[in-house]
Design a protein around this motif. Structure first.
Motif, short mmCIF file in Angstrom:
data_model
loop_
_atom_site.label_atom_id
_atom_site.label_comp_id
_atom_site.label_asym_id
_atom_site.label_seq_id
_atom_site.Cartn_x
_atom_site.Cartn_y
_atom_site.Cartn_z
N SER A 246 24.49 21.22 45.13
CA SER A 246 24.03 19.83 45.02
C SER A 246 22.45 19.73 45.69
O SER A 246 22.19 20.81 46.15
N VAL A 247 21.77 18.71 45.73
CA VAL A 247 20.39 18.79 46.32
C VAL A 247 20.54 17.56 47.15
O VAL A 247 21.08 16.60 47.21
N SER A 248 19.77 18.10 48.19
CA SER A 248 19.49 16.89 49.41
C SER A 248 18.27 15.89 48.82
O SER A 248 17.81 15.98 47.81
N ASP A 249 18.30 14.72 49.75
CA ASP A 249 17.17 13.58 49.46
C ASP A 249 16.02 14.48 49.17
O ASP A 249 15.09 13.97 48.33
N ARG A 250 15.64 14.99 50.18
CA ARG A 250 14.28 15.73 50.18
C ARG A 250 14.07 16.60 48.90
O ARG A 250 12.90 16.61 48.35
N GLU A 251 15.19 17.43 48.52
CA GLU A 251 14.99 18.42 47.46
C GLU A 251 15.08 17.32 45.97
O GLU A 251 14.20 17.82 44.98
N LEU A 252 15.65 16.29 46.11
CA LEU A 252 15.67 15.68 44.89
C LEU A 252 14.22 15.07 44.53
O LEU A 252 13.66 14.94 43.56
N VAL A 253 13.48 14.72 45.63
CA VAL A 253 12.33 14.18 45.70
C VAL A 253 11.33 15.18 45.12
O VAL A 253 10.26 14.90 44.11
N ALA A 254 11.29 16.27 45.50
CA ALA A 254 10.26 17.55 44.99
C ALA A 254 10.82 17.89 43.78
O ALA A 254 9.97 18.24 42.92
N LEU A 255 12.08 17.93 43.38
CA LEU A 255 12.23 18.00 41.97
C LEU A 255 11.91 17.09 41.06
O LEU A 255 11.38 17.30 39.83
N ARG B 214 7.92 15.94 37.00
CA ARG B 214 6.83 14.73 36.65
C ARG B 214 7.52 13.52 36.21
O ARG B 214 7.24 12.85 35.20
N VAL B 215 8.68 13.01 36.93
CA VAL B 215 9.21 11.81 36.64
C VAL B 215 9.66 11.29 38.12
O VAL B 215 9.47 11.98 39.22
N ASN B 216 9.68 10.08 38.27
CA ASN B 216 10.09 9.45 39.52
C ASN B 216 11.56 9.46 39.52
O ASN B 216 12.53 10.01 38.62
N VAL B 217 12.20 9.41 40.84
CA VAL B 217 13.46 9.61 41.26
C VAL B 217 14.46 8.58 40.39
O VAL B 217 15.53 9.29 40.06
N ALA B 218 14.02 7.48 40.59
CA ALA B 218 14.82 6.58 39.62
C ALA B 218 15.09 7.29 38.26
O ALA B 218 16.35 6.96 37.99
#
Length: 92
Positions: A49-58, A63-67
């Motif tokens: 899985s990924v953390s919140d911070r990793e999610l934002v970087a990913l 080149r998409v927003n987190v939503a």
């Protein structure tokens, strides 16, 4: 189920951008998440899985927003509801 859809979305978006996992790894590093290619592979094959911070970087690397990255496309409902579909007759 949502996590599985998210992870398959990562692979789908990566392929849509014609990126290899190595190229995505470099983009993630530039976005603040220095990650190994093998870790990205584990994210895509659902073994990490990924953390919140990793999610934002990913999301930034793709080149998409987190939503959008987290948005889940659920199957479309069938037209009409068989329980509620009642034939309406015109009144005289």
């Amino acid at each position: 189920p949502y996590t599985t859809l998210f992870r398959s979305a990562v692979a789908r978006l990566r392929r849509k951008l014609n990126l290899t996992q190595v190229e995505l790894r470099l983009r993630c590093g530039a976005a603040g998440w220095p990650v190994a290619r093998s870790v990205l592979a584990k994210v895509e094959n659902q073994s990490r899985s990924v953390s919140d911070r990793e999610l934002v970087a990913l999301a930034s690397a793709l080149r998409v927003n987190v939503a959008r990255l987290l948005s889940v496309r659920l199957p479309r409902k069938r037209a009409g509801n068989p329980i509620r579909s009642v034939t309406r007759h015109a009144r005289p």
